[in-house]
Design an enzyme around this catalytic site. Structure first.
Site, PDB file in Angstrom:
ATOM      1  N   ALA A  17       0.839  -1.208   0.000  1.00  0.00           N
ATOM      2  CA  ALA A  17       0.000   0.000   0.000  1.00  0.00           C
ATOM      3  C   ALA A  17       0.870   1.252   0.000  1.00  0.00           C
ATOM      4  O   ALA A  17       0.560   2.240   0.658  1.00  0.00           O
ATOM      5  CB  ALA A  17      -0.925  -0.008   1.217  1.00  0.00           C
ATOM      6  N   GLN A  87       8.497   1.759   2.756  1.00  0.00           N
ATOM      7  CA  GLN A  87       9.226   1.854   1.490  1.00  0.00           C
ATOM      8  C   GLN A  87       9.496   3.340   1.245  1.00  0.00           C
ATOM      9  O   GLN A  87       8.645   4.063   0.742  1.00  0.00           O
ATOM     10  CB  GLN A  87       8.416   1.246   0.339  1.00  0.00           C
ATOM     11  CG  GLN A  87       9.167   1.214  -0.980  1.00  0.00           C
ATOM     12  CD  GLN A  87       8.299   0.744  -2.144  1.00  0.00           C
ATOM     13  OE1 GLN A  87       7.063   0.807  -2.074  1.00  0.00           O
ATOM     14  NE2 GLN A  87       8.934   0.287  -3.219  1.00  0.00           N
ATOM     15  N   HIS A 376     -45.680  15.540  14.830  1.00  0.00           N
ATOM     16  CA  HIS A 376     -45.344  16.377  13.681  1.00  0.00           C
ATOM     17  C   HIS A 376     -44.796  17.741  14.092  1.00  0.00           C
ATOM     18  O   HIS A 376     -45.103  18.276  15.152  1.00  0.00           O
ATOM     19  CB  HIS A 376     -46.553  16.590  12.756  1.00  0.00           C
ATOM     20  CG  HIS A 376     -47.875  16.562  13.436  1.00  0.00           C
ATOM     21  ND1 HIS A 376     -48.942  15.844  12.964  1.00  0.00           N
ATOM     22  CD2 HIS A 376     -48.311  17.133  14.587  1.00  0.00           C
ATOM     23  CE1 HIS A 376     -49.971  15.990  13.775  1.00  0.00           C
ATOM     24  NE2 HIS A 376     -49.609  16.767  14.762  1.00  0.00           N
TER      25      HIS A 376
END
Length: 497
Positions: A17, A87, A376
């Site tokens: 990755a 890396q 409501h």
């Protein structure tokens, strides 16, 4: 699934990755882009965790400062250690694999599986098949056949169908580019053979990189066994390089998720307009109507009716509940409750069994007891409401004084009139009533009727005097004239009798 002859305790997995993912055109690291409610990296690590390898290493490079915390969080979520290898320079997949191997114990002698963090549909069965095929070979590669192989490494075979090498797109001849069997980018290696081959990789290719794929040809030159496992379902090993591919695989993943729920006893009226994340659970005989999105870790019970046009994220819905045209997040809906239409459940909402939140109701950080109805046009924020109460239309829980949020407590069996304002902090006791239009600023004792409005006063003729010539004034004058004529007629009739 084929049973594996390789124990997971003799296996290490490297998840590559480290790439920049430039084709995504994004400030977000490629492997952190999501589909089905998980990042691509999370999909990869969840799959690997099911194989239960002895060692799991994620190789990071570009944007590692942003990806490493996600790896740490996934390790916690999966309940297992995940090592990170770095890396520093992106010198190719061969170099990335070398960095990953360096994170393994020196005495590890088992099988190394190498996969990528951008192959989100890869499943544990396919990985187990790879290991079962591998046995004692030097290398085993997953392959698949696609209609358009552009961008993939091509699988080269002998006349006896033996894999001889993998040639990358940029280095392939015209005849090789016509090959439709491609490298899926998932491998199993004997670790000793892999270490030896990696030391002999060269970067004399079109991209001037160290290709991991070149180890296949090295193994063949050394007379070592190379095997291949063909994956018939190419979507399982498809990678993501841009947003077009991300969307395509997201749609394919969603199709599979929806199909799995249907086969488990859930009715999905329109699969094409329904989106369900991978971690969502749904009970039997529930109906999911068009335009519904069930996201995150949403849990829907059995015999529910959800939708249409409903989005629930991290919401738990009890058995037999109905949720219509609702947007909700981090909330709880009790068994047999009804919600909607046009209801907004913000985080911290908990609606009890058989409760109701009706049209144009918004709730936030509120507990609403069993059987209580908010029918409501009401805002309920930072509140606790008992059982079997009724909150009148257009009521507002005034929870914010400009500096702090305060709570309102409403007891059980309370009836509040329409347009009641609860100015927090305030408590209304069990069984109390409030009149319509009341502003509650002080606590209301149990069983009391709270009324704050004064007596109504009508100022006759105000509109005609203050708004002369207006439509309202003309209408009032006409109505007054008609009323006067009716009164006169009634008087004449009385005189005549």
């Amino acid at each position: 699934m084929t049973s594996s002859t390789t124990s997971s305790t003799d296996t290490a997995v490297l998840v590559l990755a480290a790439g920049a993912g430039t084709r995504m055109r994004s400030d977000i690291p490629k492997v952190l882009h999501t589909l089905g409610g998980r990042s691509m990296l999370a999909h990869a690590l969840h799959t690997v965790a099911k194989v239960a390898p002895q060692h799991l290493v994620v190789v990071l490079g570009h944007d590692r400062e942003r990806i490493a915390p996600a790896v740490e969080a996934l390790a916690t979520d999966l309940g297992r250690p995940i090592d990170v290898a770095i890396q520093d320079q992106q010198l190719g997949t061969g170099h990335a694999a070398e960095c990953g191997l360096a994170a393994l114990p020196e005495d590890f002698t088992g099988v190394v599986v190498v996969t990528a963090g951008d192959v989100p549909l890869l499943d544990a069965d396919t990985m187990a098949d790879l290991l079962a095929t591998h046995g004692s070979a030097a290398a085993t590669v997953l392959t698949t056949t696609v209609d358009d192989p552009t961008g993939y490494g091509r699988i080269l075979r002998t006349q006896d169908n033996e894999v001889t090498s993998i040639v990358e797109q940029a280095d392939a001849s015209p005849s090789q580019r016509a090959i439709r069997e491609v490298n899926a980018g998932v491998y199993a290696f004997d670790i000793t053979a892999l270490r030896s081959a990696l030391r002999r990789l060269r970067s004399d290719n079109a991209q001037h990189e160290l290709y991991l794929t070149d180890v296949i040809a090295i193994f063949r030159q050394d007379g070592l066994s190379v095997r291949a496992r063909h994956v018939d379902d190419s979507a399982l090993v498809a990678g993501v390089n841009d947003r077009v591919q991300l969307a395509a695989l997201g749609a394919e993943l969603n199709r599979r998720i929806v199909t799995a729920h249907q086969r488990a006893g859930v009715t999905v009226i329109d699969p094409g307009s329904t989106w369900i994340d991978v971690d969502v659970t749904i009970g039997r005989d529930t109906v999911i109507r068009p335009g519904t999105q069930l996201l995150g870790r949403t849990r829907v019970g059995g015999r529910c009716d959800v939708g249409p046009d409903t989005t629930l994220s991290d919401v738990t819905v009890g058995d037999g509940a109905s949720v219509v045209r609702t947007h909700g997040s981090e909330s709880l809906i009790g068994a047999g409750a009804t919600v909607g239409p046009f209801t907004y459940l913000r985080p911290g909402t908990a609606l009890g069994a058989e409760g109701k939140l009706g049209a144009f109701v918004e709730t936030k950080n509120a507990t609403i007891g069993a059987g209580t109805k908010v029918p409501h046009l009401t805002y309920v924020g930072d509140a606790d409401i008992g059982e079997h109460s009724n909150i009148g239309a257009s009521s507002v829980f005034v929870n914010y004084d400009g500096e702090t949020k305060n709570r309102t407590t409403i007891g059980s069996h309370v009836r509040t009139g329409s347009d009641t304002m609860f100015v927090a902090p305030v408590t209304v006791g069990d069984g109390a009533y409030t009149g319509a239009g009341t502003v509650i600023r002080r606590n209301v004792p149990p069983g009391a009727l709270a009324v704050s409005a004064g007596s109504q006063r009508n100022i006759e003729g105000w509109v005609v005097r203050k708004r002369p010539g207006s439509a309202a004034a003309r209408a009032a004058e006409r109505a007054s004239g008609e009323a006067a004529e009716q009164a006169l007629g009634h008087h004449d009739d009385s005189q005549g009798s």
